[in-house]
Design a protein around this motif. Structure first.
Motif, PDB file in Angstrom:
ATOM      1  N   GLY A 124       3.977   5.630  -6.442  1.00  0.00           N
ATOM      2  CA  GLY A 124       2.540   5.442  -6.266  1.00  0.00           C
ATOM      3  C   GLY A 124       1.935   4.662  -7.415  1.00  0.00           C
ATOM      4  N   GLU A 125       2.390   4.958  -8.613  1.00  0.00           N
ATOM      5  CA  GLU A 125       1.876   4.224  -9.774  1.00  0.00           C
ATOM      6  C   GLU A 125       2.273   2.756  -9.714  1.00  0.00           C
ATOM      7  N   ALA A 126       3.490   2.511  -9.248  1.00  0.00           N
ATOM      8  CA  ALA A 126       3.939   1.122  -9.116  1.00  0.00           C
ATOM      9  C   ALA A 126       3.085   0.388  -8.081  1.00  0.00           C
ATOM     10  N   PHE A 127       2.778   1.055  -6.984  1.00  0.00           N
ATOM     11  CA  PHE A 127       1.884   0.461  -5.978  1.00  0.00           C
ATOM     12  C   PHE A 127       0.577   0.012  -6.629  1.00  0.00           C
ATOM     13  N   ALA A 128      -0.047   0.936  -7.329  1.00  0.00           N
ATOM     14  CA  ALA A 128      -1.362   0.656  -7.895  1.00  0.00           C
ATOM     15  C   ALA A 128      -1.283  -0.444  -8.948  1.00  0.00           C
ATOM     16  N   ALA A 129      -0.265  -0.372  -9.795  1.00  0.00           N
ATOM     17  CA  ALA A 129      -0.143  -1.365 -10.862  1.00  0.00           C
ATOM     18  C   ALA A 129       0.056  -2.763 -10.275  1.00  0.00           C
ATOM     19  N   ALA A 130       0.892  -2.854  -9.249  1.00  0.00           N
ATOM     20  CA  ALA A 130       1.166  -4.167  -8.656  1.00  0.00           C
ATOM     21  C   ALA A 130      -0.103  -4.764  -8.065  1.00  0.00           C
ATOM     22  N   MET A 131      -0.908  -3.918  -7.448  1.00  0.00           N
ATOM     23  CA  MET A 131      -2.140  -4.442  -6.863  1.00  0.00           C
ATOM     24  C   MET A 131      -3.113  -4.907  -7.936  1.00  0.00           C
ATOM     25  N   ARG A 132      -3.162  -4.151  -9.006  1.00  0.00           N
ATOM     26  CA  ARG A 132      -4.080  -4.541 -10.074  1.00  0.00           C
ATOM     27  C   ARG A 132      -3.663  -5.872 -10.697  1.00  0.00           C
ATOM     28  N   ALA A 133      -2.353  -6.171 -10.603  1.00  0.00           N
ATOM     29  CA  ALA A 133      -1.867  -7.415 -11.197  1.00  0.00           C
ATOM     30  C   ALA A 133      -2.079  -8.622 -10.285  1.00  0.00           C
ATOM     31  N   CYS A 134      -2.568  -8.410  -9.083  1.00  0.00           N
ATOM     32  CA  CYS A 134      -2.766  -9.526  -8.159  1.00  0.00           C
ATOM     33  C   CYS A 134      -4.020 -10.305  -8.526  1.00  0.00           C
ATOM     34  N   PRO A 135      -4.032 -11.604  -8.217  1.00  0.00           N
ATOM     35  CA  PRO A 135      -5.237 -12.406  -8.450  1.00  0.00           C
ATOM     36  C   PRO A 135      -6.377 -11.907  -7.560  1.00  0.00           C
ATOM     37  N   PRO A 136      -7.600 -12.110  -8.013  1.00  0.00           N
ATOM     38  CA  PRO A 136      -8.767 -11.602  -7.271  1.00  0.00           C
ATOM     39  C   PRO A 136      -8.867 -12.189  -5.876  1.00  0.00           C
ATOM     40  N   SER A 137      -8.225 -13.321  -5.668  1.00  0.00           N
ATOM     41  CA  SER A 137      -8.331 -13.981  -4.369  1.00  0.00           C
ATOM     42  C   SER A 137      -7.380 -13.380  -3.334  1.00  0.00           C
ATOM     43  N   ALA A 138      -6.560 -12.442  -3.747  1.00  0.00           N
ATOM     44  CA  ALA A 138      -5.521 -11.934  -2.845  1.00  0.00           C
ATOM     45  C   ALA A 138      -6.128 -11.248  -1.619  1.00  0.00           C
ATOM     46  N   THR A 139      -5.538 -11.500  -0.483  1.00  0.00           N
ATOM     47  CA  THR A 139      -5.966 -10.828   0.751  1.00  0.00           C
ATOM     48  C   THR A 139      -5.358  -9.425   0.789  1.00  0.00           C
TER      49      THR A 139
END
Lengths: 190, 190
Positions: free
Chosen positions: B63-78
DNA sequence: ACGGTGATGAGACCAAGTCCCATCACAGGG
DNA sequence: CCCTGTGATGGGACTTGGTCTCATCACCGT
């Protein structure tokens, strides 16, 4: 102890909810529930497989209603129409008379992890009922699984809004709204 | 009993899986697990909150990996790109070395209702991690909830295919496939 | 060598859940 | 009216999960 009084099961369920609301789930023993219902601990476990189940008796009726409603739909029905019919068929469980009881019960569940865990099991069983009914209608694996989750999500959302303190609307209407909103959200995901 | 040997936790987990596979989950007592690991029952419960948890240690990392990966995405990510990134980030848990262990563990879980119930709790926690990370990205309530369920479904599907006996493909690839298939199914639901 | 820290062992204790058997209410037949 | 079978209950023994407390031991720094 006056034996042979009727509705032992109902008396147990209602005593349980009362005690859980007063002292919390963990602060209540199965023996105490039985005692308040005028019964013995062994009788409690004869009626309910475990202490959690006393709050979830009758849940299977909803899943059966889901499946029956879908089977009653015309063959031309779309997945969305099937879900609408299924959710509408669960309205029997959410009449105004039951609201106070349901609200009290949900407060107890939300307060305890063990009970929330059991709730997830019941929810999974509802979702499985939706999924297998959808597959009977010929939907593919993934579409059936996805549609079942959407239905489950709509059901949860409608339930949450139905028991909200400020709510005055009926479950059926809320379920329809939730499902429509989720369907359009789904479209935007593709 | 030789105290002070290292890796008590790991020894307990591995003893537990061995015993569960041999005698079944219910046929194994916590004291027996501890004994096989050369430890006492009280030590078992010092490492794991309950008997079920011994099979689910480390789940929160996903779950932490899920959240961290999303936070690392560019703001434009769909939303879809966010889910792809999240699922890909869980690949660390599904390397080839772990497959045999994971397969054995899953067989034990599938065999017992209590364990399946706990698995649902863990799954709900993963879904909640996805949902809250999606909401941090500004998604609306329903879309976040729906996308999280889709992500969870893709995760489950990829996992199931990854541990299937006939499978030779990697988890990451399977996850991507599942997510794409579900996204197109979602489009057809709207 | 010495005292502190942290993980462990041991065992008492409570409650969940199972099991077995005696008991009682009611029904129907003689 | 009694007799017997059936089914729900009471009661208590028993196992196990889980908590708690206290003593014990290994290691570490001084």
């Amino acid at each position: 102890m006056a034996r042979w009084e009727p509705n032992a099961r109902e008396r147990l369920a209602s005593s349980a909810l009362d005690l859980f609301a007063e002292r919390g789930y963990e602060g209540t023993t199965a023996a105490e529930i039985a005692a308040r219902a005028g019964l013995a601990k062994s009788t409690f476990f004869r009626h309910f497989a475990d202490k959690r189940e006393v709050l979830f008796a009758g849940q299977d009726l909803i899943g059966e209603a889901f499946a029956a409603a879908m089977r009653a739909c015309p063959p031309s029905a779309t997945p969305r129409e099937l879900l609408h019919a299924a959710l509408a068929a669960a309205a029997f469980a959410f009449g105004d008379e039951r609201r106070a009881w349901v609200v009290r019960r949900q407060a107890v569940i939300d307060d305890n992890t063990e009970l929330r865990e059991r709730e997830l099991l019941k929810r999974a069983s509802l979702t499985a009922a939706l999924e297998s009914a959808l597959r009977e209608r010929g939907l593919g694996e993934r579409l059936a699984a996805l549609a079942a989750e959407v239905g489950s999500l709509a059901f949860r959302g409608a339930f949450a809004r139905w028991i909200a303190p400020s709510n005055a609307r009926g479950y059926a209407e809320l379920a329809r709204e939730e499902l429509d909103a989720l369907a359009s959200a789904a479209a935007s995901l593709g």
